[in-house]
Design a protein around this motif. Structure first.
Motif, PDB file in Angstrom:
ATOM      1  N   LEU A 157       1.010  -1.094  -0.277  1.00 56.41           N
ATOM      2  CA  LEU A 157       0.000   0.091   0.037  1.00 56.41           C
ATOM      3  C   LEU A 157       0.880   1.054  -0.206  1.00 56.41           C
ATOM      4  CD1 LEU A 157      -2.740   1.248   0.054  1.00 56.41           C
ATOM      5  CD2 LEU A 157      -2.626   1.236   2.624  1.00 56.41           C
ATOM      6  N   ILE A 158       1.916   1.313   1.029  1.00 53.74           N
ATOM      7  CA  ILE A 158       2.825   2.239   0.902  1.00 53.74           C
ATOM      8  C   ILE A 158       3.488   2.357  -0.648  1.00 53.74           C
ATOM      9  CG2 ILE A 158       4.705   3.398   2.011  1.00 53.74           C
ATOM     10  CD1 ILE A 158       2.517   3.183   3.753  1.00 53.74           C
ATOM     11  N   ARG A 159       3.683   1.406  -1.277  1.00 56.59           N
ATOM     12  CA  ARG A 159       4.422   1.635  -2.405  1.00 56.59           C
ATOM     13  C   ARG A 159       3.251   2.113  -3.240  1.00 56.59           C
ATOM     14  NH1 ARG A 159       8.498  -2.870  -1.676  1.00 56.59           N
ATOM     15  NH2 ARG A 159      10.040  -1.618  -2.745  1.00 56.59           N
ATOM     16  N   LEU A 160       2.234   1.881  -3.430  1.00 57.53           N
ATOM     17  CA  LEU A 160       1.037   2.548  -4.229  1.00 57.53           C
ATOM     18  C   LEU A 160       0.788   3.995  -4.015  1.00 57.53           C
ATOM     19  CD1 LEU A 160      -1.225   2.288  -6.230  1.00 57.53           C
ATOM     20  CD2 LEU A 160      -2.623   1.791  -4.243  1.00 57.53           C
ATOM     21  N   LEU A 161       1.082   4.474  -2.686  1.00 55.91           N
ATOM     22  CA  LEU A 161       0.648   5.853  -2.336  1.00 55.91           C
ATOM     23  C   LEU A 161       2.003   6.480  -2.867  1.00 55.91           C
ATOM     24  CD1 LEU A 161      -0.490   5.425   1.441  1.00 55.91           C
ATOM     25  CD2 LEU A 161      -1.593   5.991  -0.602  1.00 55.91           C
ATOM     26  N   HIS A 162       3.330   6.026  -2.917  1.00 57.08           N
ATOM     27  CA  HIS A 162       4.132   6.767  -3.304  1.00 57.08           C
ATOM     28  C   HIS A 162       4.268   6.827  -5.063  1.00 57.08           C
ATOM     29  CE1 HIS A 162       6.754   7.827  -0.132  1.00 57.08           C
ATOM     30  NE2 HIS A 162       6.398   6.749   0.508  1.00 57.08           N
ATOM     31  N   GLU A 163       3.582   5.813  -5.633  1.00 52.01           N
ATOM     32  CA  GLU A 163       3.323   5.762  -7.045  1.00 52.01           C
ATOM     33  C   GLU A 163       2.491   6.871  -7.358  1.00 52.01           C
ATOM     34  OE1 GLU A 163       1.677   2.444  -8.867  1.00 52.01           O
ATOM     35  OE2 GLU A 163       1.653   3.256 -10.794  1.00 52.01           O
ATOM     36  N   ILE A 164       1.373   7.226  -6.569  1.00 47.35           N
ATOM     37  CA  ILE A 164       0.392   7.948  -6.930  1.00 47.35           C
ATOM     38  C   ILE A 164       0.825   9.392  -6.665  1.00 47.35           C
ATOM     39  CG2 ILE A 164      -1.782   9.157  -5.887  1.00 47.35           C
ATOM     40  CD1 ILE A 164      -2.703   6.096  -5.562  1.00 47.35           C
ATOM     41  N   GLU A 165       1.448   9.594  -5.598  1.00 51.06           N
ATOM     42  CA  GLU A 165       2.118  10.959  -5.278  1.00 51.06           C
ATOM     43  C   GLU A 165       3.173  11.570  -6.384  1.00 51.06           C
ATOM     44  OE1 GLU A 165       3.754  12.006  -1.413  1.00 51.06           O
ATOM     45  OE2 GLU A 165       1.920  11.208  -0.317  1.00 51.06           O
ATOM     46  N   GLY A 166       3.884  10.543  -6.959  1.00 47.63           N
ATOM     47  CA  GLY A 166       4.768  10.888  -7.828  1.00 47.63           C
ATOM     48  C   GLY A 166       4.282  11.278  -9.306  1.00 47.63           C
ATOM     49  N   LEU A 167       3.113  10.532  -9.605  1.00 46.60           N
ATOM     50  CA  LEU A 167       2.247  10.876 -10.579  1.00 46.60           C
ATOM     51  C   LEU A 167       1.755  12.221 -10.342  1.00 46.60           C
ATOM     52  CD1 LEU A 167       0.888   7.191 -11.498  1.00 46.60           C
ATOM     53  CD2 LEU A 167       2.481   8.529 -12.746  1.00 46.60           C
ATOM     54  N   ALA A 168       1.208  12.282  -9.512  1.00 43.69           N
ATOM     55  CA  ALA A 168       0.579  13.877  -8.859  1.00 43.69           C
ATOM     56  C   ALA A 168       1.232  14.983  -9.089  1.00 43.69           C
ATOM     57  CB  ALA A 168      -0.157  13.580  -7.433  1.00 43.69           C
ATOM     58  N   ALA A 169       2.582  14.704  -8.489  1.00 45.84           N
ATOM     59  CA  ALA A 169       3.689  15.702  -8.409  1.00 45.84           C
ATOM     60  C   ALA A 169       4.017  16.129 -10.084  1.00 45.84           C
ATOM     61  CB  ALA A 169       4.877  15.237  -7.605  1.00 45.84           C
ATOM     62  N   ALA A 170       4.025  14.923 -10.676  1.00 41.62           N
ATOM     63  CA  ALA A 170       4.285  15.099 -12.311  1.00 41.62           C
ATOM     64  C   ALA A 170       3.144  15.768 -13.155  1.00 41.62           C
ATOM     65  CB  ALA A 170       4.856  13.993 -13.067  1.00 41.62           C
ATOM     66  N   GLY A 171       1.945  15.720 -12.370  1.00 40.44           N
ATOM     67  CA  GLY A 171       0.622  16.423 -13.131  1.00 40.44           C
ATOM     68  C   GLY A 171       0.160  15.230 -13.993  1.00 40.44           C
ATOM     69  N   ARG A 172       0.445  14.103 -13.749  1.00 43.33           N
ATOM     70  CA  ARG A 172       0.155  12.862 -14.788  1.00 43.33           C
ATOM     71  C   ARG A 172      -1.242  12.226 -14.343  1.00 43.33           C
ATOM     72  NH1 ARG A 172       4.446  15.197 -17.562  1.00 43.33           N
ATOM     73  NH2 ARG A 172       6.148  14.271 -16.408  1.00 43.33           N
ATOM     74  N   LEU A 173      -2.019  12.754 -13.453  1.00 42.85           N
ATOM     75  CA  LEU A 173      -3.125  12.232 -13.164  1.00 42.85           C
ATOM     76  C   LEU A 173      -4.122  12.899 -13.856  1.00 42.85           C
ATOM     77  CD1 LEU A 173      -2.794  11.274  -9.258  1.00 42.85           C
ATOM     78  CD2 LEU A 173      -2.696   9.916 -11.195  1.00 42.85           C
ATOM     79  N   THR A 174      -5.061  12.067 -14.582  1.00 40.38           N
ATOM     80  CA  THR A 174      -5.999  12.495 -15.242  1.00 40.38           C
ATOM     81  C   THR A 174      -7.155  13.022 -14.579  1.00 40.38           C
ATOM     82  OG1 THR A 174      -7.113  10.414 -15.586  1.00 40.38           O
ATOM     83  CG2 THR A 174      -5.642  11.280 -17.443  1.00 40.38           C
ATOM     84  N   GLY A 175      -8.029  13.954 -14.884  1.00 37.53           N
ATOM     85  CA  GLY A 175      -9.177  14.380 -14.389  1.00 37.53           C
ATOM     86  C   GLY A 175      -8.735  15.480 -13.422  1.00 37.53           C
TER      87      GLY A 175
END
Lengths: 202, 202
Positions: A111-129
């Motif tokens: 779960l921690i790994r998933l959260l870091h993946e999400i935060e990285g994508l969010a910081a990169a502005g790569r999350l759609t929506g």
DNA sequence: ATATTAGCGTAACAGTCGTTGCGCTAATAT
DNA sequence: ATATTAGCGCAACGACTGTTACGCTAATAT
């Protein structure tokens, strides 16, 4: 109709529990396979269902991801408040260390790994929506509250809480990528000392 | 033949510069569009070339990504050493602040975003192939060297360098996701003070 | 001079993608 | 009792995916 009709007469009402259970099951799959390369068909298969379950509850894939991230955010908020040790008795440093041990042992790691993946994508502005994870801001405000409870002035509390959270997240990232446990935990010791200094009443 | 023949007689030798230029051009595209959803055809089109340029220089997509990450890693290592202020004169805190300003102003931001995306994916174990980014470990060792130059004992230098880097990366992540400049930079001020304390000779 | 390779474009391959439409059952508001 | 909707499986759509085969020119080792 999929996008909440909101006021339309529905012969059979939606069961909100189905959506929640579905979201939890999806998160379970994401902890193992990540969000970046998510594909609906394998996901549905992992759930033992058809893809139409997904397109029925969430109109589109982007909507699904947004819903999952929001759900995950909410879950993390709840867990934050449920963390033991806030209610006096333990020092802030002790809470930090307990949190570290809890996060990185056993089956919490995926779960921690998933959260870091999400935060990285969010910081990169790569999350759609339009979704933006609020985990970081929330955690900062939460720790700031704890510091204020120790008598730390408001602005210092906010700054130190932000720094503490950033360092904590950064150390997790470092450990997850390099695996250099000795080096990272030596740094964690310093961070714990710092946190205790901040809460030592004069 | 694509995987380096290594010892086979080649009628026409490879021009290593072509590969380097290609890698730089690819990175340019990735800073704008990310790695997570990379697709070869749009990439090739952005380069004004055919996809066979990609499959010729890198056998497979995963190989391409691995090559790009390695190239990016090398570039970051070079820039780290080229950072001004290491050669005495400026305090460690001053270097940290100068680095922050340099990273987050102008057109450097897209690259920083890309780096955070990569680190997030790496931490999540979602990067295919055997590649592991060494940016974090390298940076820790680099800063540790600077601390040792200030007379800090070896083990303390390693721990504090790791903590400094983690906090720095965490603050960047925080700012990139929340956009809360005031809060994050107040925390940065505290970090800068800390760094200067560490390098104050007794 | 010749053989061989780099370098790269064109075209096609089989597979996977998100999404849509259809059909059916079960539940419930009216 | 009836109409309507939730819930979901099945099948198909067109678009896109990474990869491969083929053809050609230019460069170079022999």
């Amino acid at each position: 109709m999929n996008p909440d009709p909101e006021g339309v007469v529905m012969a059979r009402p939606r069961d909100p529990q189905r959506r929640t259970e579905l979201l939890d099951a999806i998160i379970g799959h994401l902890t193992a396979h990540g969000v970046a390369g998510l594909s609906l068909r394998p996901l549905a298969q992992a759930l033992g269902r058809s893809t139409s379950v997904l397109t029925h509850h969430f109109a589109t894939k982007d909507d699904l991801i947004a819903a999952v991230l929001e759900h995950l955010d909410q879950r993390q908020r709840d867990r934050l408040q449920a963390l033991p040790g806030w209610e006096e008795g333990r020092s802030l440093g002790a809470v930090v260390r307990a949190s570290w041990d809890w996060h990185l042992t056993g089956d919490h790691l995926p779960l921690i790994r998933l959260l870091h993946e999400i935060e990285g994508l969010a910081a990169a502005g790569r999350l759609t929506g339009a979704y933006v994870p609020t985990m970081l801001g929330d955690r900062a405000e939460f720790v700031a509250e704890a510091l204020r409870a120790h008598g730390v002035p408001d602005d210092v509390a906010r700054a130190n809480a932000t720094l503490l959270n950033a360092a904590y997240a950064g150390l997790q990232l470092d450990y997850l990528t390099t695996g250099d446990k000795a080096r990272v935990e030596a740094a964690l010791d310093r961070l714990v000392d710092l946190a205790d200094e901040w809460t030592r009443r004069p």
